[in-house]
Design an enzyme around this catalytic site. Structure first.
Site, short mmCIF file in Angstrom:
data_model
loop_
_atom_site.label_atom_id
_atom_site.label_comp_id
_atom_site.label_asym_id
_atom_site.label_seq_id
_atom_site.Cartn_x
_atom_site.Cartn_y
_atom_site.Cartn_z
CG ASP A 41 -2.31 0.33 1.00
OD1 ASP A 41 -2.55 1.42 0.46
OD2 ASP A 41 -3.19 -0.48 1.34
CG ASP A 59 -5.16 5.25 0.99
OD1 ASP A 59 -5.95 4.32 1.23
OD2 ASP A 59 -5.24 6.38 1.54
CD GLU A 100 -9.17 3.60 -1.65
OE1 GLU A 100 -10.03 3.12 -0.90
OE2 GLU A 100 -8.52 4.63 -1.36
CG HIS A 152 -9.26 -2.11 4.25
ND1 HIS A 152 -9.03 -2.05 2.89
CD2 HIS A 152 -8.85 -0.93 4.74
CE1 HIS A 152 -8.52 -0.88 2.58
NE2 HIS A 152 -8.40 -0.17 3.69
CG ASP A 153 -11.85 1.13 3.40
OD1 ASP A 153 -11.42 1.12 4.57
OD2 ASP A 153 -11.18 1.54 2.43
C1 NOJ Z 1 -8.72 4.50 2.02
C2 NOJ Z 1 -8.39 3.31 2.87
O1 NOJ Z 1 -8.80 2.15 2.19
C3 NOJ Z 1 -9.09 3.51 4.19
O2 NOJ Z 1 -9.03 2.36 4.99
C4 NOJ Z 1 -8.44 4.67 4.86
O3 NOJ Z 1 -9.13 4.95 6.06
C5 NOJ Z 1 -8.49 5.91 3.98
N1 NOJ Z 1 -8.12 5.64 2.63
C6 NOJ Z 1 -7.56 6.96 4.49
O4 NOJ Z 1 -6.23 6.59 4.23
#
Ligand code: NOJ
Ligand code: MG
Length: 601
Positions: free
Chosen positions: A148, A244, A316, A377-378
């Site tokens: 990442d 990210d 992302e 994970h989100d």
């Molecule tokens: C996206 C990530 O996937 C998430 O988990 C994170 O909280 C935010 N970006 C901030 O970095």
């Protein structure tokens, strides 16, 4: 005799002359060339010359959330040595690339997405030596390592921010500072995006948590620092980066501009979704920054041998194609296509899923490679999202069947191969995720990402083989007694893990790797499509992602008579579609959550 006749006579007698030999040679070489061309064509048709594909076009990308994958030192939190100890699992699974969420030094306010040193491993996860070993051991197993990269922000505990607060040069302008909170810009996590620094007596911009101040990409020194981070990891031998939060890299310099309401239903003015992010997202300046990182990373492409050592970069983003596809043009290999993250909720029926798949294929820029993501994970786990059928079946297998047989790179979240589910019982007091905590006791459950981040379920032992500690950082799902690697591997019946493995293996066939994709019968419950590469086997995929029985005739419209079942979701109440059985295709009956991959003759 006419001169014509004479010349005709002369021609007749030409065989004995040089001219005749030349003519003969010409005819013969023409024949040989024709033969070679035909042979090459046949070989090509038979697929001897498949399109050249990079490794990242051929593999499943498997996301590891490192806190939750495998703990090796008994502190209840996963670590690098834990991952190393599980590397053989990926060979077993048929996965050739892992993406590891951040393991860098961090105060862990956002569990690693708040970085205080971009080129150091957090001791919680191990050491740089462990990282080197991980890369080496992964490569020894033909497994690629994607890290990442979190360029938009650092932790507020990063020395750069601490020095910036003190106005210490060259760090004074490493972040975005203003005397007032100048506008209505909101944080993705809710609330104003302007945080107050009591040290500097100024406000700073943070697209995420107050503990995650945005870096100032209009400062060349910041650009240099981040290029150096990419260089560091490139030198370390990683295979790629998942970048990210790419849309938030730049903000407008005109801070007098307020963002207008989005008019999306159901959001309060406290929430990010309430606004249309004209000045804080997807600014064109982002392109140059991505190109800079890409140039640095690709210095480490190594084509000295036969191995494909090209580096990989995926960014992302959650966005419609017109926005996300712009990221194909600036050095990134692809932007994540998150459409199926939403598309795996029951509100998206089979016709809706079909539309999302078509959108990806139809909007893809010329020469670019498609991809699909269903979970991370989100977001809620795919098994939990779609719920269960009236007869109690989960949609895990049909969703994985879809994801792994589409044309394009699939990204899978750890545990989704087992059908792991969200843990929805975590109390507010036990909640770890700051995003959840921000919304307080009454609403935290709508936002907390803890439910999908619980420990990997390796076996049925009390801590599921994840840790020796009796206190894993998040609670285990109690269903780990029957949803776990060991059980699903050894069961005598078909399990999600077995289905996933069979699909991963089948994906290596030309039809799935690079073959064509053509939808067949689809309604609100059933999706079907054919994958084929000329000269190789073709497959019919048919799945019921709906709530009603689907009865499909593939004979009348498509003239498919029969085929052989090569993968089954295994959750049928009868034996008619057993593995390797030849079945008639004039009437396939699928109950909700049932699916098949059928080899066509
Ligand atoms: C996206 C990530 O996937 C998430 O988990 C994170 O909280 C935010 N970006 C901030 O970095
Ligand atoms: Mg930013």
């Amino acid at each position: 005799m006419s001169p014509k006749g004479e010349s005709g006579l002369k021609k007749k007698g030409c065989c004995a002359t040089n001219k005749c030999l030349i003519f003969l040679c010409f005819v013969v070489s023409l024949g040989i060339t024709a033969l070679i061309v035909v042979a090459l064509l046949v070989m090509n048709v038979r697929g001897r010359f498949p399109p050249e594909q990079k490794w990242w076009q051929k593999t499943i990308v498997y996301q590891i959330y490192p806190r939750s994958f495998q703990d090796s030192d008994g502190d209840g939190i996963g670590d690098l040595n834990g991952i190393i100890s599980r590397l053989d699992y990926f060979n077993y699974l048929g996965v050739d690339a892992i993406w590891i969420s951040p393991v860098y030094e961090s105060p862990m306010i956002d569990f690693g997405y708040d970085i205080s040193n971009f080129t150091k491993v957090d001791p919680m996860f191990g050491s740089m030596e462990n990282m080197k070993t991980l890369i080496k051991e992964a490569h020894a197993r033909n497994l690629r390592v994607i890290l990442d990269f979190v360029p938009n922000h650092s932790s507020n505990k990063h020395p750069w921010f601490i020095k910036s607060e003190l106005r210490e040069d060259p760090y004074t302008d490493y972040y975005i500072w203003h005397d007032t909170a100048p506008n209505n810009w909101h944080s993705v996590f809710g609330g104003s995006a302007w945080g107050w620094s009591d040290v500097r007596k100024q406000y700073y911009y943070h697209a995420f948590l107050p503990e995650q101040p945005d870096l100032n990409y209009r400062n060349p020194a910041v650009r240099e620092e981040m290029k150096n981070s990419v260089d560091f990891w490139g030198r370390m031998g990683i295979d790629g980066l998942r970048v990210d939060a790419i849309p938030y890299l730049f903000e407008s310099t005109n801070v007098s501009l307020n963002e207008p309401p989005s008019n999306l239903p159901g959001f309060t003015s406290e929430q990010w979704e309430y606004y249309d992010h004209l000045y804080t997202a997807n600014l064109p300046e982002i392109n140059d920054a991505i190109q800079e990182w890409s140039d640095v990373l690709r210095k480490y492409d190594n084509s000295d041998d036969d191995t494909d050592n090209s580096k990989f970069m995926v960014v992302e983003i959650y966005a419609v194609p017109s926005i996300r596809n712009a990221y194909y043009t600036n050095g990134a290999d692809m932007p994540f296509n998150m459409d199926l993250v939403e598309g795996s909720y029951p509100s998206c029926n089979a016709s809706c899923i079909k539309k999302l798949v078509e959108i990806e294929y139809n909007t893809l820029p010329e020469g670019k490679w498609p991809n699909f993501v269903m979970g991370n994970h989100d977001r809620s786990r795919l098994t939990s999202k779609r719920g269960i059928t009236t007869s109690g079946k989960t949609y895990t297998n049909v969703l994985n069947m879809l994801l792994l047989t589409l044309r394009g790179t699939p990204t899978c979240y750890y545990g989704d191969e087992l059908g792991m589910e969200d843990v929805d019982t975590i109390s507010f007091e036990d909640t770890q995720d700051p995003y959840g905590l921000h919304f307080g006791t009454s609403a935290y459950k709508n936002f907390s990402r803890d439910p999908e981040r619980t420990p990997m379920q390796w076996d049925e032992s009390p801590q599921a083989g994840f840790t020796n500690s009796s206190h894993p950082w998040l609670p285990l799902n109690q269903n780990h007694t029957f949803i776990n690697v060991q059980y699903e591997k050894n069961a005598s019946h078909i399990t999600p893990l077995k289905v996933y493995r069979a699909l991963a293996k089948l994906r290596q066939e030309p039809a799935f790797l690079y073959g064509s994709f053509d939808f067949r019968y689809t309604d609100d419950n059933v999706i079907s499509y054919v994958r084929s590469a000329s000269g190789y086997s073709s497959y019919l995929v048919v799945i019921n992602v709906g709530t009603e029985t689907g009865t499909i005739d593939f004979k009348t419209p498509y003239d498919y008579q029969e085929g052989t079942v090569k993968v089954t979701t295994g959750n049928f109440d009868h034996e008619d579609y057993a593995l390797d059985s030849t079945i008639k295709l004039d009437k396939i009956i699928l109950q909700p959550a049932e699916g098949l991959v059928i080899l066509l003759p």
